[in-house]
Motif scaffolding. Structure first.
Motif, PDB file in Angstrom:
ATOM      1  N   TRP A 119      -1.257  -4.917   6.310  1.00  0.00           N
ATOM      2  CA  TRP A 119      -1.515  -5.162   4.739  1.00  0.00           C
ATOM      3  C   TRP A 119      -0.778  -6.095   4.116  1.00  0.00           C
ATOM      4  O   TRP A 119      -1.371  -6.712   3.123  1.00  0.00           O
ATOM      5  N   ILE A 120      -0.009  -6.794   4.948  1.00  0.00           N
ATOM      6  CA  ILE A 120       0.221  -8.317   4.509  1.00  0.00           C
ATOM      7  C   ILE A 120      -0.876  -9.138   4.571  1.00  0.00           C
ATOM      8  O   ILE A 120      -1.129 -10.022   3.721  1.00  0.00           O
ATOM      9  N   CYS A 121      -1.804  -9.177   5.679  1.00  0.00           N
ATOM     10  CA  CYS A 121      -2.858  -9.709   5.816  1.00  0.00           C
ATOM     11  C   CYS A 121      -3.903  -9.684   4.722  1.00  0.00           C
ATOM     12  O   CYS A 121      -4.556 -10.458   4.179  1.00  0.00           O
ATOM     13  N   ALA A 122      -3.806  -8.205   4.337  1.00  0.00           N
ATOM     14  CA  ALA A 122      -4.776  -7.850   3.359  1.00  0.00           C
ATOM     15  C   ALA A 122      -4.247  -8.378   2.068  1.00  0.00           C
ATOM     16  O   ALA A 122      -5.176  -8.924   1.166  1.00  0.00           O
ATOM     17  N   LEU A 123      -3.082  -8.380   1.692  1.00  0.00           N
ATOM     18  CA  LEU A 123      -2.685  -8.949   0.380  1.00  0.00           C
ATOM     19  C   LEU A 123      -3.164 -10.421   0.406  1.00  0.00           C
ATOM     20  O   LEU A 123      -3.372 -10.996  -0.593  1.00  0.00           O
ATOM     21  N   LEU A 124      -2.838 -11.325   1.642  1.00  0.00           N
ATOM     22  CA  LEU A 124      -3.169 -12.695   1.535  1.00  0.00           C
ATOM     23  C   LEU A 124      -4.807 -12.916   1.503  1.00  0.00           C
ATOM     24  O   LEU A 124      -4.985 -14.126   0.826  1.00  0.00           O
ATOM     25  N   HIS A 125      -5.606 -12.115   1.837  1.00  0.00           N
ATOM     26  CA  HIS A 125      -7.089 -12.382   1.792  1.00  0.00           C
ATOM     27  C   HIS A 125      -7.988 -11.599   1.324  1.00  0.00           C
ATOM     28  O   HIS A 125      -9.062 -11.823   1.519  1.00  0.00           O
ATOM     29  N   SER A 126      -7.156 -10.477   0.470  1.00  0.00           N
ATOM     30  CA  SER A 126      -8.012  -9.524  -0.257  1.00  0.00           C
ATOM     31  C   SER A 126      -7.417  -9.009  -1.505  1.00  0.00           C
ATOM     32  O   SER A 126      -6.543  -8.321  -1.604  1.00  0.00           O
ATOM     33  N   PRO A 127      -7.399 -10.290  -2.352  1.00  0.00           N
ATOM     34  CA  PRO A 127      -6.517 -10.118  -3.826  1.00  0.00           C
ATOM     35  C   PRO A 127      -6.724  -8.770  -4.533  1.00  0.00           C
ATOM     36  O   PRO A 127      -6.020  -8.441  -5.342  1.00  0.00           O
ATOM     37  N   LYS A 128      -8.061  -8.389  -4.506  1.00  0.00           N
ATOM     38  CA  LYS A 128      -8.403  -7.381  -5.319  1.00  0.00           C
ATOM     39  C   LYS A 128      -8.265  -6.095  -4.159  1.00  0.00           C
ATOM     40  O   LYS A 128      -8.887  -5.898  -3.321  1.00  0.00           O
TER      41      LYS A 128
END
Length: 684
Positions: free
Chosen positions: A477-486
Motif C-alpha cells: 500500500w506504500i507502493c499504491a500511495l506512490l503510484h495511485s494518487p486517487k
C-alpha cells in the motif's frame, strides 16, 4: 541436404572460409552450453530435433474464442483434439544425439539432428527490433565434419520458416556466416539454427554467436558494470555466486567490482574457499558488512557504492541464493548498450528445484488491485523440457513488462542518478516500485529472453505464516500511495480480502501484522525511514504468543488428530468455488466455534492443502509449515476473528479517507534518495 529456398527479402547470405569476424559487428549473444548439471538443464540449451507441429489456433486465433463442446464432438473430432494436445517425445538421453565438448562447442553424432531453438540459445530478435535501432543480425559459427546448418526465423505468432541451409563438408574448422534483416518482427520472433550431421560423419559446431552492427550501438564507449549481491546467512550459496563469476573471463572483462553486502552472522568471509576466490578476484570484489536491512538495504548499498565510485555504467542486482548463467549477465549488458535510451534489463526466473521450468518472463503491475500478473497473459511455470520454445508459439510473441524481480536485474547508472535507489522498506515490493518509478520517468523495464537465473520458487513459501506478512501488507500500500494518487474502493476490498483469508486459516498473528502495517503507513514516510533498521525485530516480537506461531519440530509433541484432511478431487467451476468461499466467510462471521481449549486437534492439514477450504467446519488443526520443517496447532477463535475483521475495516476506511493527503506526503518525500540512504548507512 538440399538447400532451402528463400526470398530476396531475407537478405541471407552464407559465407564460408571467412578468416576472422567483421570488426564492424559486435557479438551480443554467444551460443553456450552447460558444463555442469547438464542432465538438469540441457533442454534450455539444445534439444534433439523433432518434426514440428503447430496447432490450428496458431493459424487462426479465432479458434480459441470458442469453448470445447464435448457433447457434440464425434470420435474423429475427439481424436483430432487428442493429437493436437499430446506430444510424444523420445525419452533417450541427449548424449545419444550430441555431446557438449566445451562451453561453446558441441558435436552432433552421425545421423543425428539437433535444434538450438531453446530458451538460452535462440536469439530474441523481436526484442531487439522493439527496443534498439539495429538493422541486421549476423550469425557466425565454426563448423567441422559433414552435415548442414539450417537457419530459421519466426514471427510473433510462432510461425517459422527456413532462411538458409548451409552444407558442411570440411575436415578442418570452417566459418559460416549468415545475415538476417529485421523485417516481420514487430510482434516478436526469434532467430535460431538447427544442426544435422550426415549419416556417415559427425558435425561439430563451435563458437556460434549472434552479432549486430557496432555503429548502431547507442553507447559509444565501452561500458562496465558492478554487481550488487546482498546476503543474510546464506554463505554457501553466496560463495557459489562468487565462484561462478570469478570463473568467467568474458564477464570479468566487463566487471568493475562485486559489492557483496553481508548482513548476516554466518559470514561469507568465513567460507573455506573465500580467501582463494577473493585473491582471484582482487579489486573486483568489495566485501561489505552491515546490519540486516533486508533486500532493499543490501541492494541499495551496492547501488550506493556504485554511484559513489563513479566508474560503472550499470549495477546488476543479483540474489545470493540464485544460480547464475554468466552469459546471461553479458547479454543483459550488451542489450542495454544498444537500447534507444537507458533501459532496465531484467531476467526471467527459472525454478531451482525443477531447472527447465520458467516461473516468469516479465510481469505486469495491475493498478486496480495493486498486484501483479504475468505479462501478455502467459501462464506462470512453463516447462521447456515438455514444451520446447519452437513448439510453444505463444512464447514467440514479444511481451512487455512493468517490472522485473530483483533475482536478476540490470539498472543503468543514469537511471539511478535520476530516480535514486530502492525504497527503504526492507523486503517486498521494492523491485516493483522501483520499476514503476523508472517508468514514470520515461524508463522502461525489459525482461529479455535468454537472460535468467535459477531461483527457489514460491510454492514452498507462504508469507502470511511468517513475519514477511507485515512487509507484504505495508509495502503493497506504500507502493499504491506512490503510484495511485486517487483511492479506489477496490483497495479496501483487497485489504478486507487479505484479512478474511488469513482469518479463515486461523492465522491470527497475520491479523496483527497486517493491521500494524496499515497503522505504520498512516504515521507517514518519515516514520518508515526512521524505523528501517529495527523494524524486523519489532515485527518478530509482535508475532510471539499466537498458536499459529508456536512451532513444533517433533510430531510427537502434539496429540494425534482425529483425522487427516483429504482434498476434494472433483473439480468445480470458479462460480461454485466462489459461492463456497462466500459461504465459508459468512459461517465464520457468525460462528461460535472455539478451538482455544481443544485437547486434541480435529484434523491434520499438509502444507500444500493449507487453504481456506481445509479449515471449514473444524475448530483446530495441526498445520505443516510451507517449508515442511515444522508444524503448528492452529485454533479457531471466532470472537477474535470478528474483532480483527472489524478492526481491519476501520483501519482501511481511515486509510482511504486520508489517501490523497498521504499520497502527496509519500510522493513529495524523497524516501529513495541517496542522502536518505547515506543517513541510514552511517547511522547503523
Amino acid at each position: 541436404m538440399p538447400k532451402a529456398k528463400h526470398s530476396a527479402q531475407h537478405q541471407a547470405v552464407a559465407h564460408q572460409n571467412v578468416s576472422s569476424p567483421d570488426p564492424s559487428y559486435e557479438v551480443v549473444n554467444r551460443v553456450v552450453f552447460p558444463i555442469r548439471d547438464e542432465d538438469l538443464t540441457m533442454p534450455l540449451y539444445c534439444i534433439e530435433w523433432t518434426r514440428p507441429h503447430l496447432t490450428d489456433a496458431v493459424m487462426d486465433a479465432r479458434i480459441n474464442m470458442q469453448s470445447v463442446d464435448f457433447a457434440h464432438m464425434n470420435s474423429t473430432q475427439l481424436q483430432h483434439l487428442i493429437d493436437e494436445s499430446v506430444s510424444s517425445r523420445d525419452a533417450r538421453s541427449s548424449s545419444d544425439v550430441f555431446h557438449v565438448d566445451s562451453r561453446t562447442a558441441l558435436t552432433v553424432h552421425a545421423g543425428k539432428h539437433v535444434s538450438l531453438c531453446t530458451f538460452f540459445n535462440a536469439f530474441p530478435a523481436g526484442y531487439w527490433r522493439r527496443w534498439t535501432r539495429i538493422s541486421s543480425v549476423r550469425f557466425t559459427a565454426q563448423v567441422q565434419g559433414q552435415g548442414a546448418l539450417t537457419l530459421f526465423r519466426s514471427t510473433g505468432r510462432g510461425l517459422f520458416s527456413p532462411v538458409e541451409t548451409v552444407p558442411v563438408d570440411s575436415a578442418t574448422p570452417t566459418t559460416v556466416t549468415v545475415d538476417f534483416d529485421m523485417h516481420g518482427l514487430m510482434d516478436g520472433g526469434y532467430f535460431w539454427f538447427d544442426a544435422k550431421a550426415s549419416d556417415d560423419s559427425s558435425l561439430q559446431v563451435q563458437d556460434a554467436a549472434w552479432s549486430v552492427p557496432l555503429a548502431e550501438r547507442r553507447v559509444k564507449e565501452q561500458t562496465t558494470l558492478s554487481i550488487a549481491i546482498t546476503t543474510f546467512n546464506r554463505a554457501p550459496y553466496c560463495m557459489n555466486q562468487l565462484k561462478t563469476i570469478s570463473a568467467e573471463p568474458p564477464l570479468r572483462a566487463r566487471l568493475d567490482t562485486i559489492y557483496c553486502t553481508d548482513q548476516g552472522t554466518d559470514l561469507v568471509q568465513n567460507q573455506p574457499d573465500f580467501d582463494a576466490v577473493a585473491k582471484e578476484l582482487g579489486d573486483q570484489l568489495t566485501y561489505i558488512r552491515q546490519g540486516n536491512m533486508g533486500g532493499s538495504g543490501g541492494f541499495s548499498r551496492g547501488m550506493y557504492e556504485t554511484l559513489k565510485a563513479g566508474k560503472s555504467s550499470y549495477t546488476l542486482l543479483l540474489d545470493d541464493d540464485a544460480i547464475s548463467e554468466p552469459e546471461a549477465i553479458l547479454r543483459a549488458v550488451q542489450f542495454a548498450d544498444y537500447c534507444v535510451k537507458p533501459t532496465i534489463v531484467g531476467g526471467g526466473m527459472l525454478h531451482l528445484d525443477n531447472r527447465t521450468v520458467l516461473y516468469t518472463q516479465g510481469e505486469r503491475f495491475t493498478r486496480h488491485n495493486i498486484w501483479m500478473a504475468p505479462s501478455g497473459g502467459l501462464a506462470y511455470n512453463h516447462d521447456f523440457a515438455v514444451f520446447p520454445l519452437r513448439d510453444s508459439p505463444e512464447r514467440h510473441r514479444r511481451i512487455d513488462s512493468d517490472f522485473n524481480g530483483w533475482w536478476m536485474c540490470l539498472i543503468p547508472t543514469a537511471i539511478m542518478q535520476e530516480i535514486g535507489l530502492s525504497l527503504p522498506i526492507f523486503i517486498k515490493f521494492d523491485d516493483t516500485e522501483y520499476c514503476l518509478r523508472a517508468l514514470e520517468h520515461g524508463y522502461h523495464t525489459v525482461c529479455l529472453p535468454g537472460v535468467a537465473v535459477w531461483h527457489q520458487a514460491w510454492h514452498d513459501k507462504d508469507p502470511s505464516r511468517t513475519w514477511e506478512e507485515y512487509f507484504f501488507q505495508r509495502n503493497r500500500w506504500i507502493c499504491a500511495l506512490l503510484h495511485s494518487p486517487k483511492p479506489s474502493l477496490r483497495f479496501m476490498y483487497e485489504m478486507l480480502y487479505g484479512d478474511v483469508n488469513v482469518g479463515l486459516k486461523f492465522v491470527y498473528s497475520a491479523f496483527k501484522l497486517r493491521h500494524m502495517g496499515l497503522r505504520d503507513i498512516m504515521r507517514g514516510p518519515q516514520y518508515i525511514v526512521d524505523s528501517m533498521p529495527g523494524k524486523l525485530a519489532e515485527v518478530r516480537k509482535a508475532r510471539e504468543g499466537f498458536a499459529d506461531t508456536t512451532m513444533y519440530t517433533d510430531r510427537n509433541e502434539l496429540p494425534a488428530p482425529k483425522r487427516e484432511y483429504v482434498a476434494q478431487q472433483t473439480p468445480q467451476s470458479p462460480a461454485v468455488i466462489k459461492k463456497q468461499g462466500l459461504k465459508a466467510i459468512a459461517k465464520a462471521l457468525i460462528s461460535r466455534g472455539d478451538g482455544t481449549h481443544d485437547t486434541e486437534p480435529d484434523i491434520a492439514i499438509d502444507a500444500k492443502d493449507a487453504i481456506w477450504r481445509a479449515f471449514t467446519g473444524i475448530n483446530s488443526a495441526i498445520v505443516t509449515s510451507p517449508d515442511g520443517s515444522s508444524i503448528a496447532w492452529c485454533r479457531r477463535d471466532s470472537k477474535e476473528f470478528r474483532k480483527q475483521v472489524k478492526r481491519g475495516l476501520l483501519l482501511s476506511s481511515e486509510l482511504l479517507k486520508r489517501w490523497e493527503h498521504l499520497s502527496e506526503q509519500y510522493r513529495s518525500y524523497n524516501m529513495a534518495g541517496v542522502d536518505v540512504w547515506k543517513r541510514i548507512f552511517e547511522g547503523q
